[in-house]
Write an enzyme that holds these catalytic residues in place. Structure first.
Site, PDB file in Angstrom:
ATOM      1  N   ARG A   1       0.796 -22.821  25.070  1.00 39.87           N
ATOM      2  CA  ARG A   1       1.552 -22.244  26.175  1.00 39.87           C
ATOM      3  C   ARG A   1       2.352 -21.056  25.655  1.00 39.87           C
ATOM      4  O   ARG A   1       2.934 -21.110  24.566  1.00 39.87           O
ATOM      5  CB  ARG A   1       2.510 -23.272  26.790  1.00 39.87           C
ATOM      6  CG  ARG A   1       1.858 -24.287  27.699  1.00 39.87           C
ATOM      7  CD  ARG A   1       1.321 -23.663  28.985  1.00 39.87           C
ATOM      8  NE  ARG A   1       0.750 -24.657  29.883  1.00 39.87           N
ATOM      9  CZ  ARG A   1      -0.545 -24.977  29.906  1.00 39.87           C
ATOM     10  NH1 ARG A   1      -1.402 -24.408  29.098  1.00 39.87           N
ATOM     11  NH2 ARG A   1      -0.977 -25.872  30.775  1.00 39.87           N
TER      12      ARG A   1
ATOM     13  N   GLU B   1       2.669 -14.973  32.243  1.00 44.42           N
ATOM     14  CA  GLU B   1       1.294 -14.674  32.670  1.00 44.42           C
ATOM     15  C   GLU B   1       1.269 -14.217  34.125  1.00 44.42           C
ATOM     16  O   GLU B   1       1.984 -14.792  34.939  1.00 44.42           O
ATOM     17  CB  GLU B   1       0.421 -15.931  32.515  1.00 44.42           C
ATOM     18  CG  GLU B   1       0.209 -16.246  31.061  1.00 44.42           C
ATOM     19  CD  GLU B   1      -0.591 -17.529  30.833  1.00 44.42           C
ATOM     20  OE1 GLU B   1      -1.266 -18.003  31.769  1.00 44.42           O
ATOM     21  OE2 GLU B   1      -0.544 -18.038  29.715  1.00 44.42           O
TER      22      GLU B   1
ATOM     23  N   HIS C   1      -6.042 -16.459  29.097  1.00 47.32           N
ATOM     24  CA  HIS C   1      -5.920 -17.918  29.293  1.00 47.32           C
ATOM     25  C   HIS C   1      -7.286 -18.562  29.599  1.00 47.32           C
ATOM     26  O   HIS C   1      -7.511 -19.093  30.685  1.00 47.32           O
ATOM     27  CB  HIS C   1      -4.902 -18.254  30.396  1.00 47.32           C
ATOM     28  CG  HIS C   1      -4.324 -19.628  30.249  1.00 47.32           C
ATOM     29  ND1 HIS C   1      -3.021 -19.948  30.589  1.00 47.32           N
ATOM     30  CD2 HIS C   1      -4.872 -20.789  29.778  1.00 47.32           C
ATOM     31  CE1 HIS C   1      -2.808 -21.236  30.352  1.00 47.32           C
ATOM     32  NE2 HIS C   1      -3.926 -21.776  29.871  1.00 47.32           N
TER      33      HIS C   1
HETATM   34  C1  DGY Z   1      -4.532 -26.732  30.259  1.00 46.77           C
HETATM   35  O1  DGY Z   1      -5.314 -27.543  30.745  1.00 46.77           O
HETATM   36  O2  DGY Z   1      -3.342 -26.978  30.104  1.00 46.77           O
HETATM   37  C2  DGY Z   1      -5.104 -25.426  29.860  1.00 46.77           C
HETATM   38  O3  DGY Z   1      -4.125 -24.515  29.534  1.00 46.77           O
HETATM   39  C3  DGY Z   1      -6.021 -24.925  30.955  1.00 46.77           C
HETATM   40  O4  DGY Z   1      -6.847 -23.941  30.432  1.00 46.77           O
END
Ligand code: DGY
Length: 311
Positions: free
Chosen positions: A230, A259, A277
């Site tokens: 993240r 983002e 992402h």
């Molecule tokens: C998640 O599932 O948390 C991922 O970031 C999605 O791509």
């Protein structure tokens, strides 16, 4: 028949499982504005959402009949889980099914930044490649190097499992000093000694800006930072500073603090590989994620335990 709000399109084979049993209100656009989300959730028993839908106490208050919130993601930092718990709403996520896809993509980024793949692609497209050269665009070899993994969960361990294929030794950041396995070292030791540092920890108040100026200054000048977890775990301002000061050699990012915005100083750097992402973005995995989210909802609506509750 219950009423379900589905905030994004999902594969038709999965959608039909849902629609054959319940009434589905599908948002078939690529985003769902907050006010509209609040309005459409008002009469729903279940909500299936994605990581860009912010599901806080206010949204939950707008859906007084909600029994379950199922995110199509493993990370659930977009959902106020404590608020859901207070209201007796079950929250579910989609672990396991995306582990290999994210691990593979992490390796794509590790290899890409180590061997300057993005940079080379940009150079050719700009018509700037003149000739082969013995000392042209030299990268970093991975063989014999150390991969430091922050976050020894499913994804972190799957990334580590692929390290021997590239001749790398994997170590993990230890969360408790009681762990005796030599592969687990302190975060500080990991930062000091790793050639590639890859982040796989969830976003929590504790991990916010875990990689800040101080952490970056501890890394090897030759080290590469990779983040597929993240964005807010890395202080982007600090990362831009560390790259400017040549405190680390490069970074590969799939996730960002705001983002889809990317810090402008990262955009202009050649030694930063950027992806939008895409960690779990394979056809197989996104279908499996949607399927698991749907199965979670169907289970809760049938009065059963969901397959993947967030605890
Ligand atoms: C998640 O599932 O948390 C991922 O970031 C999605 O791509």
């Amino acid at each position: 028949m219950s009423r379900i709000l589905l905030t994004r399109r999902i594969p038709s084979s999965v959608f039909s499982q849902l629609e054959s049993q319940h009434t589905v209100d599908l948002n078939d656009r690529d985003s769902l504005p907050r006010e509209e989300l609040k309005r459409r959730v008002a009469d729903k028993d279940a909500l299936i959402c994605v990581l860009t839908d912010k599901i806080d106490a206010e949204v939950m208050a707008s859906g007084p009949a909600l029994k379950v919130i199922a995110t199509i993601a493993v990370g659930y930092d977009n959902i106020d889980v404590a608020a859901a718990r207070e209201r007796g709403i079950i929250v579910t996520n989609t672990p396991d099914v995306l582990t290999q896809a994210v691990a593979e993509f992490t390796w794509a980024l590790i290899l890409g930044i180590a061997r300057r793949v993005g940079e080379g692609d940009r150079l050719i497209r700009a018509g700037a490649w003149k000739r082969w050269g013995l000392d042209f665009m030299l990268g970093t070899e991975l063989h014999g190097k150390q991969l430091g993994i922050i976050g020894a969960g499913r994804i972190g361990r799957a990334v580590a499992a692929k390290a021997p294929a590239f001749g790398m030794k994997a170590v993990f950041a230890r969360r408790s000093p009681d762990v005796k396995d030599p592969a687990y070292i302190s975060l500080d030791q990991l930062l000091i000694s790793s050639d590639v540092v890859s982040i796989h920890t969830p976003q929590t108040p504790q991990t916010y800006h875990l990689i800040d100026k101080k952490a970056l200054a501890r890394m090897k000048r030759s080290a590469l930072l990779v983040n597929t977890a993240r964005g807010p775990i890395v202080d982007e301002e600090a990362l831009a500073w560390a790259l400017d000061e040549r405190l680390i050699a490069g970074a590969a990012l799939d996730v960002y603090e705001k983002e889809p915005e990317v810090h402008p100083d990262l955009l202009r750097r050649e030694n930063v590989l950027l992806a939008p992402h895409l960690g779990s973005a394979t056809r197989e995995t996104r279908t499996a994620m949607a399927e698991l989210a749907v199965r979670n909802v169907l289970a809760v609506l049938a009065g059963d335990e969901p397959l993947a509750p967030v605890t």
